[in-house]
Design an enzyme around this catalytic site. Structure first.
Site, PDB file in Angstrom:
ATOM      1  CB  SER A 154      -0.951  -0.052   1.229  1.00 53.44           C
ATOM      2  OG  SER A 154      -0.126   0.078   2.490  1.00 53.44           O
ATOM      3  CD  GLU A 184      -9.010  16.051   4.925  1.00 53.40           C
ATOM      4  OE1 GLU A 184      -9.469  16.918   5.364  1.00 53.40           O
ATOM      5  OE2 GLU A 184      -9.019  15.672   3.751  1.00 53.40           O
ATOM      6  CG  HIS A 187      -1.101   3.524   4.861  1.00 55.84           C
ATOM      7  ND1 HIS A 187      -1.691   2.939   5.945  1.00 55.84           N
ATOM      8  CD2 HIS A 187      -0.785   2.270   3.993  1.00 55.84           C
ATOM      9  CE1 HIS A 187      -1.549   1.723   6.021  1.00 55.84           C
ATOM     10  NE2 HIS A 187      -0.949   1.338   4.837  1.00 55.84           N
TER      11      HIS A 187
END
Length: 239
Positions: free
Chosen positions: A29, A194, A201
């Site tokens: 990821s 956010e 990540h």
């Protein structure tokens, strides 16, 4: 921290033009495309947006995968079927102890063997492999120093790259040096998706920063390939 599954970019068809070189990205990821429903993407998402007309990037990276599970799930075979000219390979985060036997690989043994096999099979399929050391997690100690849990995996990438004479992008060392210059609070503000304190990540804007680091290193290691990318001015101004 459990890696979450990510949605790849829509551009996933084999290279249609013999005149365009094809790069395939393989990883987890921290590499993969934009998340479906949140402010999150791997560095591969930004890299795809900066190609010139003579190259294509297909991102096959998937969240939660390791050097072991990416192969066992058949994803490596699918990547090779795209007949790439270049394959970028970055694993390590999910190879760590505690991720479960279907994913774990010890850095000094199985992990190196997996990398060697990836390199050999990429070459057998006519592709040039490029190893990428795993990008550093943004985890800081109480005294403000950056903790480096991925160092053994990064070192194994360097060892295998030298042993098998393949280019490697030392994203781990580069990111470690960059992140050591800022605080934990600044790292969250600049890199975390956010509304989170995620230390693995990247937000969409941070994806561009990390992709910029990848290109900085590529310009040194494989300059002929780096020339196929053009970074927008607003990204360059963040350096």
């Amino acid at each position: 921290m459990l890696e979450t599954s990510m949605m790849n970019q829509t551009n996933t068809s084999p290279n249609a033009s013999s005149e365009r070189e094809l790069i395939v990205l393989v990883g987890d990821s921290t590499v993969t495309g934009k998340s479906r429903d949140k402010d999150q993407a791997g560095w591969g998402w930004a890299l795809q947006q900066w190609t010139t007309d003579d190259i294509e990037v297909i991102n096959t990276a998937v969240g939660g995968r390791s050097s072991r599970s990416f192969r066992s799930e058949g994803r490596w075979d699918d990547a090779l079927k795209l007949t790439p000219d270049w394959i970028f390979i970055q694993f390590g985060h999910n190879d760590q102890k505690g991720k479960g036997p279907e994913r774990e690989s010890a850095p000094e043994t199985d992990y190196r063997d997996h990398l060697r096999r990836y390199i050999q099979e990429a070459r057998e399929h006519g592709a040039q492999p490029i190893l990428v050391t795993p990008v550093c997690r943004r985890t800081y100690s109480v005294d403000g120093t950056l903790r480096d849990s991925l160092a053994p995996y990064a070192e194994s990438v360097r060892i295998v790259a030298q042993e098998m004479q393949v280019p490697h992008i030392d994203l781990h060392n580069y990111s470690l040096n960059q992140l050591a210059q800022i605080t934990d609070k600044e790292a969250i503000q600049r890199f975390s998706p956010e509304g989170t304190t995620d230390r693995t990540h990247f937000s969409l804007s941070a994806s561009r920063i990390v992709a910029q680091w990848v290109l900085n290193l590529l310009e040194v290691e494989v300059p002929e390939l780096a020339s196929h990318f053009i970074r927008p001015n607003e990204v360059l101004n963040q350096e």
